[in-house]
Design an enzyme around this catalytic site. Structure first.
Site, PDB file in Angstrom:
ATOM      1  CD  GLU A 158      35.367  20.215  63.961  1.00 47.87           C
ATOM      2  OE1 GLU A 158      35.795  19.674  62.928  1.00 47.87           O
ATOM      3  OE2 GLU A 158      34.411  19.755  64.612  1.00 47.87           O
ATOM      4  CG  ASP A 159      37.308  18.886  59.143  1.00 44.26           C
ATOM      5  OD1 ASP A 159      36.487  19.245  60.024  1.00 44.26           O
ATOM      6  OD2 ASP A 159      37.251  17.766  58.612  1.00 44.26           O
TER       7      ASP A 159
ATOM      8  CG  ASP B 137      27.548  21.093  56.509  1.00 47.06           C
ATOM      9  OD1 ASP B 137      26.827  22.068  56.319  1.00 47.06           O
ATOM     10  OD2 ASP B 137      27.455  20.045  55.845  1.00 47.06           O
TER      11      ASP B 137
ATOM     12  CG  PHE C 232      30.825  17.074  49.654  1.00 47.91           C
ATOM     13  CD1 PHE C 232      30.479  16.770  50.961  1.00 47.91           C
ATOM     14  CD2 PHE C 232      31.858  16.375  49.061  1.00 47.91           C
ATOM     15  CE1 PHE C 232      31.139  15.777  51.665  1.00 47.91           C
ATOM     16  CE2 PHE C 232      32.532  15.371  49.755  1.00 47.91           C
ATOM     17  CZ  PHE C 232      32.166  15.082  51.056  1.00 47.91           C
TER      18      PHE C 232
ATOM     19  NE  ARG D 148      40.468  11.260  55.492  1.00 46.68           N
ATOM     20  CZ  ARG D 148      39.364  11.669  56.137  1.00 46.68           C
ATOM     21  NH1 ARG D 148      39.202  12.924  56.419  1.00 46.68           N
ATOM     22  NH2 ARG D 148      38.442  10.787  56.480  1.00 46.68           N
TER      23      ARG D 148
HETATM   24  P1  5GP Z   1      28.628  19.059  60.902  1.00 49.95           P
HETATM   25  O1  5GP Z   1      28.345  18.205  62.088  1.00 49.95           O
HETATM   26  O2  5GP Z   1      29.075  20.458  61.245  1.00 49.95           O
HETATM   27  O3  5GP Z   1      27.490  19.057  59.917  1.00 49.95           O
HETATM   28  O4  5GP Z   1      29.796  18.357  60.072  1.00 49.95           O
HETATM   29  C1  5GP Z   1      31.053  18.203  60.581  1.00 49.95           C
HETATM   30  C2  5GP Z   1      31.834  17.147  59.849  1.00 49.95           C
HETATM   31  O5  5GP Z   1      31.194  16.736  58.643  1.00 49.95           O
HETATM   32  C3  5GP Z   1      33.170  17.679  59.420  1.00 49.95           C
HETATM   33  O6  5GP Z   1      34.134  17.553  60.440  1.00 49.95           O
HETATM   34  C4  5GP Z   1      33.461  16.845  58.191  1.00 49.95           C
HETATM   35  O7  5GP Z   1      34.060  15.641  58.577  1.00 49.95           O
HETATM   36  C5  5GP Z   1      32.106  16.575  57.600  1.00 49.95           C
HETATM   37  N1  5GP Z   1      31.783  17.517  56.518  1.00 49.95           N
HETATM   38  C6  5GP Z   1      30.914  18.548  56.534  1.00 49.95           C
HETATM   39  N2  5GP Z   1      30.884  19.203  55.356  1.00 49.95           N
HETATM   40  C7  5GP Z   1      31.786  18.570  54.564  1.00 49.95           C
HETATM   41  C8  5GP Z   1      32.249  18.799  53.214  1.00 49.95           C
HETATM   42  O8  5GP Z   1      31.850  19.710  52.475  1.00 49.95           O
HETATM   43  N3  5GP Z   1      33.192  17.937  52.754  1.00 49.95           N
HETATM   44  C9  5GP Z   1      33.691  16.908  53.494  1.00 49.95           C
HETATM   45  N4  5GP Z   1      34.614  16.142  52.929  1.00 49.95           N
HETATM   46  N5  5GP Z   1      33.280  16.669  54.766  1.00 49.95           N
HETATM   47  C10 5GP Z   1      32.347  17.499  55.298  1.00 49.95           C
END
Ligand code: 5GP
Length: 178
Positions: A98-99, A102, A151, A164
């Site tokens: 995963e990147d 959050d 963010f 990206r």
């Molecule tokens: P989650 O479901 O854990 O809230 O979010 C997962 C996805 O939300 C990540 O794979 C990413 O694509 C996006 N995301 C969450 N936080 C960030 C952030 O700070 N920056 C960006 N560009 N994408 C985010």
């Protein structure tokens, strides 16, 4: 990117060094096994490429595309499968790449989905983790960096599909998204 960038949070050198450290741990943990790396598109492209090249154990790579965010910076809470795996993961050692985690919503959904396909093992490696993710009862075995609840962009992460390709992690100036 002009003055869209507010600050560099994690430098390219620090990212690369940390990915190599994680790869070393993964090599030890999976000695004698084959790993199927499952990258989550599109954000995990950079970490997947760097991690895969740093590993010495045999790896295969596959990709899933799911979407939980729109063009903005807020989670919609809705996970849609845009592309499923090409590989049958039954009895495979699967490592999700995963990147960023959050809210953990995407990951929670993905774990349940992949578990139901009966892999031999299922672990997670993420480049970044935000504080909210710590509240989610998911054991993330390999974490690159714990970062503040801001963010971020770069190293695969976008804002409206841009940035990206930055080799570092940065934050956006508020005027870009407000
Ligand atoms: P989650 O479901 O854990 O809230 O979010 C997962 C996805 O939300 C990540 O794979 C990413 O694509 C996006 N995301 C969450 N936080 C960030 C952030 O700070 N920056 C960006 N560009 N994408 C985010």
């Amino acid at each position: 990117m002009g003055n869209d960038l507010e600050k560099v949070l994690i430098s390219e050198d620090d990212l690369q060094a940390r990915i190599k450290e994680l790869a070393g741990r993964i090599d030890d943990d999976y000695a004698g096994k084959d790993i199927l790396l499952v990258g989550v598109l599109k954000g995990a492209v950079m970490v997947m490429a760097d991690l895969a090249r740093a590993l010495h154990v045999p790896v295969q790579m596959d990709w899933m595309a799911v979407s939980s965010y729109g063009a903005g910076t807020r989670s919609s809470g809705v996970v849609r499968v845009l592309k499923d795996l090409d590989t049958d993961i039954l009895d495979r050692h699967v490592l999700i790449v995963e990147d960023i985690i959050d809210s953990g919503l995407t990951l929670h959904w993905l774990l349940e989905n992949l578990k139901s396909r009966n892999p031999a093992s299922l672990e997670i490696c993420t480049a970044l983790r935000k504080p909210d993710a710590v509240k989610v009862p998911i054991d993330v075995k390999y974490v690159g960096f714990d970062i503040p609840s801001e963010f971020v962009i770069g190293y695969g992460l976008d804002y409206a599909e841009r940035y990206r390709n930055l080799p570092f992690i940065g934050t956006l100036a508020p005027h870009v998204y407000r």
